[in-house]
Design a protein around this motif. Structure first.
Motif, PDB file in Angstrom:
ATOM      1  N   UNK A  79       0.831  -1.203   0.000  1.00 26.69           N
ATOM      2  CA  UNK A  79       0.000   0.000   0.000  1.00 26.69           C
ATOM      3  C   UNK A  79       0.867   1.256   0.000  1.00 26.69           C
ATOM      4  N   UNK A  80       1.952   1.241   0.766  1.00 23.21           N
ATOM      5  CA  UNK A  80       2.875   2.369   0.826  1.00 23.21           C
ATOM      6  C   UNK A  80       3.539   2.599  -0.539  1.00 23.21           C
ATOM      7  N   UNK A  81       4.003   1.537  -1.180  1.00 25.94           N
ATOM      8  CA  UNK A  81       4.626   1.637  -2.493  1.00 25.94           C
ATOM      9  C   UNK A  81       3.623   2.164  -3.518  1.00 25.94           C
ATOM     10  N   UNK A  82       2.396   1.677  -3.447  1.00 24.09           N
ATOM     11  CA  UNK A  82       1.337   2.134  -4.352  1.00 24.09           C
ATOM     12  C   UNK A  82       1.067   3.621  -4.132  1.00 24.09           C
ATOM     13  N   UNK A  83       1.009   4.034  -2.869  1.00 25.89           N
ATOM     14  CA  UNK A  83       0.762   5.442  -2.561  1.00 25.89           C
ATOM     15  C   UNK A  83       1.898   6.321  -3.071  1.00 25.89           C
ATOM     16  N   UNK A  84       3.128   5.881  -2.910  1.00 25.83           N
ATOM     17  CA  UNK A  84       4.283   6.648  -3.390  1.00 25.83           C
ATOM     18  C   UNK A  84       4.253   6.749  -4.909  1.00 25.83           C
ATOM     19  N   UNK A  85       3.960   5.649  -5.587  1.00 25.93           N
ATOM     20  CA  UNK A  85       3.875   5.662  -7.044  1.00 25.93           C
ATOM     21  C   UNK A  85       2.745   6.590  -7.527  1.00 25.93           C
ATOM     22  N   UNK A  86       1.624   6.526  -6.840  1.00 29.31           N
ATOM     23  CA  UNK A  86       0.497   7.386  -7.210  1.00 29.31           C
ATOM     24  C   UNK A  86       0.866   8.852  -7.007  1.00 29.31           C
ATOM     25  N   UNK A  87       1.567   9.154  -5.920  1.00 25.20           N
ATOM     26  CA  UNK A  87       2.005  10.521  -5.652  1.00 25.20           C
ATOM     27  C   UNK A  87       2.972  11.003  -6.731  1.00 25.20           C
ATOM     28  N   UNK A  88       3.909  10.143  -7.110  1.00 23.22           N
ATOM     29  CA  UNK A  88       4.855  10.503  -8.161  1.00 23.22           C
ATOM     30  C   UNK A  88       4.149  10.733  -9.494  1.00 23.22           C
ATOM     31  N   UNK A  89       3.205   9.889  -9.828  1.00 25.61           N
ATOM     32  CA  UNK A  89       2.455  10.045 -11.072  1.00 25.61           C
ATOM     33  C   UNK A  89       1.692  11.364 -11.055  1.00 25.61           C
TER      34      UNK A  89
ATOM     35  N   UNK B  10       2.379  14.011  -9.269  1.00 27.42           N
ATOM     36  CA  UNK B  10       3.348  15.098  -9.282  1.00 27.42           C
ATOM     37  C   UNK B  10       3.812  15.391 -10.706  1.00 27.42           C
ATOM     38  N   UNK B  11       4.180  14.356 -11.442  1.00 27.61           N
ATOM     39  CA  UNK B  11       4.647  14.555 -12.801  1.00 27.61           C
ATOM     40  C   UNK B  11       3.524  15.027 -13.720  1.00 27.61           C
ATOM     41  N   UNK B  12       2.320  14.544 -13.471  1.00 27.57           N
ATOM     42  CA  UNK B  12       1.176  15.002 -14.251  1.00 27.57           C
ATOM     43  C   UNK B  12       0.930  16.493 -13.999  1.00 27.57           C
ATOM     44  N   UNK B  13       0.994  16.919 -12.743  1.00 33.75           N
ATOM     45  CA  UNK B  13       0.804  18.329 -12.406  1.00 33.75           C
ATOM     46  C   UNK B  13       1.917  19.187 -12.993  1.00 33.75           C
ATOM     47  N   UNK B  14       3.132  18.695 -12.955  1.00 33.31           N
ATOM     48  CA  UNK B  14       4.277  19.420 -13.517  1.00 33.31           C
ATOM     49  C   UNK B  14       4.097  19.604 -15.022  1.00 33.31           C
ATOM     50  N   UNK B  15       3.635  18.546 -15.698  1.00 30.78           N
ATOM     51  CA  UNK B  15       3.408  18.613 -17.140  1.00 30.78           C
ATOM     52  C   UNK B  15       2.286  19.607 -17.453  1.00 30.78           C
ATOM     53  N   UNK B  16       1.221  19.579 -16.668  1.00 30.70           N
ATOM     54  CA  UNK B  16       0.106  20.498 -16.877  1.00 30.70           C
ATOM     55  C   UNK B  16       0.557  21.946 -16.674  1.00 30.70           C
ATOM     56  N   UNK B  17       1.404  22.163 -15.682  1.00 30.63           N
ATOM     57  CA  UNK B  17       1.924  23.503 -15.430  1.00 30.63           C
ATOM     58  C   UNK B  17       2.799  23.972 -16.590  1.00 30.63           C
ATOM     59  N   UNK B  18       3.625  23.095 -17.112  1.00 29.42           N
ATOM     60  CA  UNK B  18       4.489  23.445 -18.244  1.00 29.42           C
ATOM     61  C   UNK B  18       3.653  23.759 -19.482  1.00 29.42           C
ATOM     62  N   UNK B  19       2.610  22.982 -19.720  1.00 29.09           N
ATOM     63  CA  UNK B  19       1.725  23.229 -20.855  1.00 29.09           C
ATOM     64  C   UNK B  19       1.006  24.565 -20.711  1.00 29.09           C
ATOM     65  N   UNK B  20       0.581  24.884 -19.489  1.00 29.86           N
ATOM     66  CA  UNK B  20      -0.093  26.153 -19.232  1.00 29.86           C
ATOM     67  C   UNK B  20       0.864  27.315 -19.491  1.00 29.86           C
TER      68      UNK B  20
END
Length: 191
Positions: free
Chosen positions: A6-16, A18-28
């Motif tokens: 569950x911890x590994x899944x949560x970390x992976x979800x957080x990373x995904x 984070x990168x999705x938000x970073x990409x959205x910010x760059x596109x904006x």
């Protein structure tokens, strides 16, 4: 084991996320840069159109306009066919805009051109309305010079509704003034 998974899944979800938000910010940010470039290119097109119109009128060709067009054409010639063309043109347009915003000599040259073409309209306007703010005179100058509402908004760093409102108020002040040059003042704004 379940907690670790569950911890590994949560970390992976957080990373995904984070990168999705970073990409959205760059596109904006990229979209905002494109919009700014398009706005500056619109201003450049408006300046070019205004210069062309002045030449067609066969009146005194403004030295200021030739200088602006020369600067833009020089950048276009140097960087044509390269990836640097649009950024260089946009940079040069920004320089012209900043010059018209802040350079008293550029403003004075534009004012002299307008005076030469329209029976000393700016001199008469300044004498008739000495209490106007300098921003009002600039709004009148840029409008009478034929700049579009987009260009006015850019040059005065105000939203279009503000520009329309201020221009309406200026016209009303001129209309009710009763000055003998009222028709000249209003005529220059109706182009």
């Amino acid at each position: 084991m379940g907690a670790l998974a569950l911890l590994v899944t949560a970390i992976l979800a957080t990373l995904v996320l984070y990168f999705w938000a970073k990409k959205a910010q760059a596109e904006k940010q990229l979209q905002e840069e494109r919009e700014e470039n398009e706005r500056m290119m619109t201003v450049a097109e408006d300046l070019e159109k205004r210069l062309s119109h002045l030449k067609q009128q066969k009146k005194a060709t403004p030295v200021l306009g030739i200088d602006m067009l020369d600067r833009l054409c020089e950048q276009y010639y140097i960087y044509e066919g390269t990836d640097n063309l649009q950024p260089r043109i946009v940079k040069e347009v920004r320089n012209v805009v900043e010059g018209l915003r802040t350079d008293v000599n550029m403003q004075r040259t534009l004012e002299q051109t307008l005076n030469a073409q329209n029976d000393q309209v700016m001199e008469k306007l300044r004498a008739t309305f000495p209490r106007w703010k300098e921003e009002d005179f600039l709004l009148y100058l840029f409008t009478a010079s034929g700049f579009s509402s987009t260009t006015l908004s850019t040059l005065l760093e105000k939203d279009k509704p503000y520009i329309y409102n201020r221009l309406y108020r200026l016209k009303e002040r001129i209309k009710v003034s009763g000055t003998r040059d009222r028709d000249l003042f209003l005529g220059c704004l109706e182009r």
